[in-house]
Write a protein that holds these residues in place. Structure first.
Motif, PDB file in Angstrom:
ATOM      1  N   HIS A  81      14.573  -0.260 -34.938  1.00  0.00           N
ATOM      2  CA  HIS A  81      14.079  -0.516 -33.587  1.00  0.00           C
ATOM      3  C   HIS A  81      15.079  -1.168 -32.641  1.00  0.00           C
ATOM      4  N   LYS A  82      14.930  -0.794 -31.377  1.00  0.00           N
ATOM      5  CA  LYS A  82      15.636  -1.456 -30.272  1.00  0.00           C
ATOM      6  C   LYS A  82      14.593  -2.315 -29.563  1.00  0.00           C
ATOM      7  N   VAL A  83      14.858  -3.615 -29.504  1.00  0.00           N
ATOM      8  CA  VAL A  83      13.854  -4.564 -29.002  1.00  0.00           C
ATOM      9  C   VAL A  83      14.356  -5.244 -27.738  1.00  0.00           C
ATOM     10  N   LEU A  84      13.458  -5.427 -26.774  1.00  0.00           N
ATOM     11  CA  LEU A  84      13.767  -6.232 -25.588  1.00  0.00           C
ATOM     12  C   LEU A  84      12.981  -7.536 -25.653  1.00  0.00           C
ATOM     13  N   GLU A  85      13.685  -8.662 -25.492  1.00  0.00           N
ATOM     14  CA  GLU A  85      13.008  -9.948 -25.351  1.00  0.00           C
ATOM     15  C   GLU A  85      13.221 -10.445 -23.923  1.00  0.00           C
ATOM     16  N   TYR A  92      16.307 -18.706 -30.249  1.00  0.00           N
ATOM     17  CA  TYR A  92      15.754 -18.724 -31.621  1.00  0.00           C
ATOM     18  C   TYR A  92      14.940 -17.464 -31.932  1.00  0.00           C
ATOM     19  N   GLN A  93      14.036 -17.101 -31.025  1.00  0.00           N
ATOM     20  CA  GLN A  93      13.221 -15.901 -31.257  1.00  0.00           C
ATOM     21  C   GLN A  93      14.105 -14.648 -31.370  1.00  0.00           C
ATOM     22  N   VAL A 104      18.836  -6.155 -30.527  1.00  0.00           N
ATOM     23  CA  VAL A 104      17.968  -6.970 -29.676  1.00  0.00           C
ATOM     24  C   VAL A 104      18.664  -7.193 -28.339  1.00  0.00           C
ATOM     25  N   TYR A 105      17.990  -6.864 -27.255  1.00  0.00           N
ATOM     26  CA  TYR A 105      18.447  -7.215 -25.913  1.00  0.00           C
ATOM     27  C   TYR A 105      17.584  -8.379 -25.475  1.00  0.00           C
ATOM     28  N   SER A 106      18.205  -9.472 -25.043  1.00  0.00           N
ATOM     29  CA  SER A 106      17.425 -10.632 -24.625  1.00  0.00           C
ATOM     30  C   SER A 106      17.882 -11.066 -23.244  1.00  0.00           C
ATOM     31  N   VAL A 107      16.932 -11.196 -22.328  1.00  0.00           N
ATOM     32  CA  VAL A 107      17.280 -11.520 -20.942  1.00  0.00           C
ATOM     33  C   VAL A 107      16.682 -12.860 -20.534  1.00  0.00           C
ATOM     34  N   GLU A 108      17.373 -13.545 -19.622  1.00  0.00           N
ATOM     35  CA  GLU A 108      17.009 -14.919 -19.250  1.00  0.00           C
ATOM     36  C   GLU A 108      17.443 -15.173 -17.804  1.00  0.00           C
ATOM     37  N   ARG A 109      16.639 -15.946 -17.041  1.00  0.00           N
ATOM     38  CA  ARG A 109      16.969 -16.213 -15.638  1.00  0.00           C
ATOM     39  C   ARG A 109      17.837 -17.467 -15.450  1.00  0.00           C
ATOM     40  N   HIS A 110      18.002 -18.282 -16.520  1.00  0.00           N
ATOM     41  CA  HIS A 110      18.898 -19.448 -16.440  1.00  0.00           C
ATOM     42  C   HIS A 110      20.227 -19.111 -17.110  1.00  0.00           C
ATOM     43  N   THR A 131      22.817 -10.461 -24.808  1.00  0.00           N
ATOM     44  CA  THR A 131      22.088 -11.326 -23.879  1.00  0.00           C
ATOM     45  C   THR A 131      22.532 -11.006 -22.452  1.00  0.00           C
ATOM     46  N   ILE A 132      21.590 -10.985 -21.536  1.00  0.00           N
ATOM     47  CA  ILE A 132      21.911 -10.637 -20.152  1.00  0.00           C
ATOM     48  C   ILE A 132      21.176 -11.585 -19.207  1.00  0.00           C
ATOM     49  N   ALA A 133      21.930 -12.109 -18.224  1.00  0.00           N
ATOM     50  CA  ALA A 133      21.329 -12.984 -17.224  1.00  0.00           C
ATOM     51  C   ALA A 133      20.716 -12.110 -16.139  1.00  0.00           C
ATOM     52  N   THR A 134      19.402 -12.025 -16.148  1.00  0.00           N
ATOM     53  CA  THR A 134      18.701 -11.218 -15.142  1.00  0.00           C
ATOM     54  C   THR A 134      17.227 -11.617 -15.097  1.00  0.00           C
TER      55      THR A 134
END
Ligand code: SAH
Length: 215
Positions: A81-85, A92-93, A104-110, A131-134
């Motif tokens: 699987h390709k997962v987006l968080e 941690y997650q 795993v692609y994980s995105v965050e606004r900070h 990880t991507i800032a968006t």
């Protein structure tokens, strides 16, 4: 904390997860491999192995391990699987998911949280997390569709762009609710003909906010 104390506390946390009904061996193994202590620094470091949410930088929180486990289980992740968080937070997650999914692609606004999480992933040799800032409310159109989507901040409703970026047959797990105090964890399955919704349990997450944070 000595290495021995750390190991003992980690094993105790695994027992707590078991007692909370987490039985999937692959998920329990992920919790054994990923040291939550790496994601909690400073004042609360000694409490890293407690089954409780804890404050992290930028006024955010690392989720409670049993909630991370429950959401992971509900997500039904498979090795291809390709997962987006949405909502990297401490990372941690995402680290737990990296043990179960292909990518795993994980995105965050900070942005500072992204920088910290990246450093931890590198230190732990986790190379299948991007990880991507968006602003995650819009998902990650370039990488869509996703087999699985997990949102770790609460919106009023499942964001339309995330539903659109879920593969048919895919699963999204997210907290929804109109206030900071009353939220439900829900599981959405995308069918050929529409969506199937299942309510899992009450939860409390930080809100899904619009736009990038000013840091
Ligand atoms: N999954 C994290 C917990 C995250 S707390 C962990 O394992 O530690 C929720 C995170 O969602 C916060 O860091 C918050 O900044 C982030 N967030 C809130 N709204 C967002 C948005 N629109 N896009 C991306 N991240 C968002």
């Amino acid at each position: 904390m000595t290495d021995e104390e750390r190991r003992e506390q980690m094993m105790r946390l695994i027992l707590t997860l078991r007692s909370r009904g987490i039985t999937d061996p692959a998920i329990l193994r992920a919790f054994e491999r990923i040291d939550r202590g790496a994601f909690v620094t400073g004042f609360f470091a000694d409490r890293a192995y407690e089954d409780t949410p804890l404050p992290i930088a930028c006024g955010q929180t690392i989720s409670q391990p049993s909630v991370v486990a429950l959401m992971t289980e509900a997500l039904e992740v498979e090795p291809r699987h390709k997962v987006l968080e949405v909502g990297t937070g401490s990372g941690y997650q995402a680290a737990i998911l990296s043990q179960l999914a292909r990518r795993v692609y994980s995105v965050e606004r900070h942005r500072p949280l992204i920088a910290e999480a990246r450093a931890i992933f590198a230190r732990l040799d986790l190379h299948n997390i991007t990880t991507i800032a968006t602003d995650g409310s819009f998902g990650l159109p370039d990488q869509a569709p996703f087999d699985r989507i997990i949102v770790t901040a609460a919106a009023e409703d499942p964001p339309g762009p995330l539903l659109a970026q879920l593969r048919v047959g895919g699963v999204m797990v997210l907290p929804v609710g109109q206030s900071d105090t009353v939220q439900s964890l829900i599981k959405v399955r995308k069918l050929e003909t529409g969506y199937d919704y299942e309510e899992l349990r009450p939860v409390r997450f930080v809100p899904l906010l619009e736009g990038m944070a000013k840091d």
